[in-house]
Design a protein around this motif. Structure first.
Motif, mmCIF file in Angstrom:
data_model
loop_
_atom_site.group_PDB
_atom_site.id
_atom_site.type_symbol
_atom_site.label_atom_id
_atom_site.label_comp_id
_atom_site.label_asym_id
_atom_site.label_seq_id
_atom_site.Cartn_x
_atom_site.Cartn_y
_atom_site.Cartn_z
ATOM 1 N N ALA B 84 22.576 13.661 19.915
ATOM 2 C CA ALA B 84 22.221 15.065 20.097
ATOM 3 C C ALA B 84 21.741 15.327 21.524
ATOM 4 N N LEU B 95 37.243 21.552 19.559
ATOM 5 C CA LEU B 95 36.413 22.600 18.946
ATOM 6 C C LEU B 95 36.656 22.572 17.441
ATOM 7 N N PHE B 96 35.630 22.896 16.661
ATOM 8 C CA PHE B 96 35.779 22.891 15.206
ATOM 9 C C PHE B 96 36.759 23.997 14.820
ATOM 10 N N LYS B 99 35.900 27.123 12.579
ATOM 11 C CA LYS B 99 34.711 27.920 12.896
ATOM 12 C C LYS B 99 35.000 28.820 14.092
ATOM 13 N N LEU B 107 26.371 25.907 15.998
ATOM 14 C CA LEU B 107 26.297 24.957 14.882
ATOM 15 C C LEU B 107 25.303 23.807 15.139
ATOM 16 N N GLY B 108 25.409 23.213 16.321
ATOM 17 C CA GLY B 108 24.522 22.094 16.642
ATOM 18 C C GLY B 108 23.049 22.477 16.607
ATOM 19 N N LYS B 111 22.155 23.128 12.783
ATOM 20 C CA LYS B 111 22.241 22.009 11.836
ATOM 21 C C LYS B 111 21.520 20.757 12.321
ATOM 22 N N VAL B 112 21.418 20.581 13.639
ATOM 23 C CA VAL B 112 20.792 19.364 14.159
ATOM 24 C C VAL B 112 19.384 19.641 14.682
ATOM 25 N N ARG B 156 29.191 24.418 23.979
ATOM 26 C CA ARG B 156 28.743 23.751 22.742
ATOM 27 C C ARG B 156 27.860 22.545 23.067
ATOM 28 N N MET B 160 22.921 22.018 22.948
ATOM 29 C CA MET B 160 22.017 20.971 22.459
ATOM 30 C C MET B 160 20.948 20.630 23.495
#
Lengths: 225, 249
Positions: B84, B95-96, B99, B107-108, B111-112, B156, B160
């Motif tokens: 992370a 890329l996801f 999404k 997202l990171g 969720k993280v 992205r 983080m």
């Protein structure tokens, strides 16, 4: 034509199909859940879970359903006294669902795994790179894409499942289609063609929408790359 | 190059084999906080493997890699936590695919890092603004050009708040006219003091933004120098040969 009328007046054909549809619904639900868990095990980084998933699939995919069904009703119930309900009919219904689930979970697992193969490795790497562990990465990134890639193969499994519910007769589910058909043949051997057509067409009517729906959905929900 | 503090990323005697191929041969490398290191070399020289080893997308056979003083954990939660803190930008964007652009970035943090979704979305929009694709926020990755996708991938990673950013050939999959928009974003990051490890073939970027150039061949670090020194006076024959081939056009 009057043959059909006689059959439909004498026997609850729609009711028999309804039992099979219920069997299929519950077995599909449970085997989808179990199959997902098995697929997660097979793609997990933990060797013992991978081993278990592989062993399960290889054992139950390669065992004839009839044998699992007979074991489910005769061995589980009459020898090992496993009862899933105090009500006689419900008990056999649930044992049949259990047997169908155990068998088809192996196929759902493999269908889902084929969906996982449609997800490029880079998706998992990107998920790991932002700090997601195996389960969150599987839940948020891999599985949603895998399911969308697995709709067509899962449709195939579902179609097979619907038709396989007729094997439930061997597990003592008395009023479903194949046992109804057997009874009809016993009492109306002269109406063999009508009896056959009744059930053949009945299943085609149930199964065709599943095929159409899954083909449509697999195109509609395909992940653009 | 800042030399006073302890290195942010440190590789000591790192070895890795792919079967018989010894892809990383006794690699020693320290990267200081705020330093921009560009890794170049012929294909198959192990530069991508080196980059991926720093967040353990590639395991190593022996040796030690530390990030901010901590040895890379083998697996589990500790490894996820370390990853992370290390941003990664891939050659193929990754890329996801299911999404939206803004969700990819948010997202990171959600969720993280356990940020509130609203805060994460705000941060995501700021970052998308910064890389110049905020107007595409609600599209899916496949609807964007390669250059836009790669800039989203940078956003992205930035979301983080990483200590260090790894770039594994970030422009190699791009059409020529899209390379500069990505490189400009990266130059901007470098100027802001982000610690970066960049595997690339873009010599212009190396000259403009790098503090140090590492030249790798056959799994070894052959030469390291400032970009000016490396491009004008390469010492080793391998480096001279390599530069001769790519700069002659």
């Amino acid at each position: 034509m009057e043959g059909f009328t006689a059959l439909f007046e004498q026997y609850d054909v729609v009711g028999a199909f309804w039992v099979n549809i219920q069997l299929a619904f519950w077995a599909a639900l449970w085997s989808l859940i179990l199959g997902t868990v098995l697929a997660l095990m097979r793609i997990s980084p933990i060797p013992s879970l991978q081993w278990f998933g592989t062993a399960y699939v290889n054992i139950f995919r390669n065992t004839p359903l009839t044998i699992i069904m007979v074991f489910g009703s005769l061995a589980l119930w009459s020898q090992l006294n496993v009862s899933l309900s105090s009500d006689f009919t419900t008990n056999f219904f649930r044992l049949a669902v259990l047997s169908l689930t155990v068998y088809h979970a192996a196929f759902f697992c493999e269908a889902i795994r084929s969906g996982v193969n449609t997800v490029p490795l880079g998706q998992a790497e990107a998920a790991r790179a932002i700090g997601l562990g195996f389960l969150p990465a599987a839940r948020i990134i891999i599985m949603p894409q895998a399911f969308r890639g697995a709709i067509a193969p899962m449709g195939n499994v579902l179609i097979a499942l619907v038709k396989n519910t007729t094997v439930a007769a061997t597990a003592g589910v008395a009023v479903e289609t194949s046992s109804t058909m057997k009874t009809m043949i016993e009492f109306y051997p002269n109406l063999m063609t009508q009896i056959f057509l009744t059930f053949a067409i009945g299943y085609v009517i149930i199964v065709i929408p599943i095929g159409l729906l899954t083909t449509w959905a697999s195109k509609k929900l395909a992940v653009a790359r | 190059m800042p030399e006073s503090a302890a290195p942010l990323v440190s590789l000591k005697n790192v070895n890795k084999h792919f079967g018989d191929l010894h892809v990383l041969q006794n690699i020693n490398l320290d990267i200081a906080r705020g330093e921009v290191v560009v890794v170049i070399g012929p294909s198959g020289s192990g530069k991508s493997t080196l980059c991926r080893a720093i967040n353990r997308l590639e395991t190593i056979d022996d040796g030690e890699i530390t990030v901010d003083g901590a040895v890379l954990p083998a697996e589990g939660k500790a490894l996820a936590k370390l990853r992370a803190d290390v941003g990664m930008v891939f050659q193929s964007f990754n890329l996801f695919a299911h999404k939206s652009i803004v969700d990819n970035v948010a997202l990171g943090p959600v969720k993280v890092r356990r940020s509130k979704p609203a805060e994460a979305k705000k941060l995501a929009m700021e970052l998308l603004e910064r890389v110049g694709v905020a107007n595409q926020a609600n599209k899916l990755p496949a609807q964007l050009s390669g250059g836009q996708q790669q800039r989203v991938a940078i956003a992205r990673a930035l979301a983080m708040k990483p200590k260090v950013m790894l770039f594994d050939e970030p422009t190699s999959a791009l059409d020529p006219e899209m390379i500069n928009e990505v490189l400009d974003t990266m130059v901007g990051l470098a100027k802001e003091g982000m610690t970066m490890v960049v595997v690339t073939h873009e010599m212009g970027f190396a000259r403009k933004a790098a503090d140090r150039v590492i030249f790798m061949a056959d799994g070894q670090i052959i030469e390291e120098a400032t970009p000016e020194e490396f491009f004008t006076h390469p010492k080793s024959d391998r480096a001279k040969d390599f530069l001769g081939k790519i700069l002659s056009h």
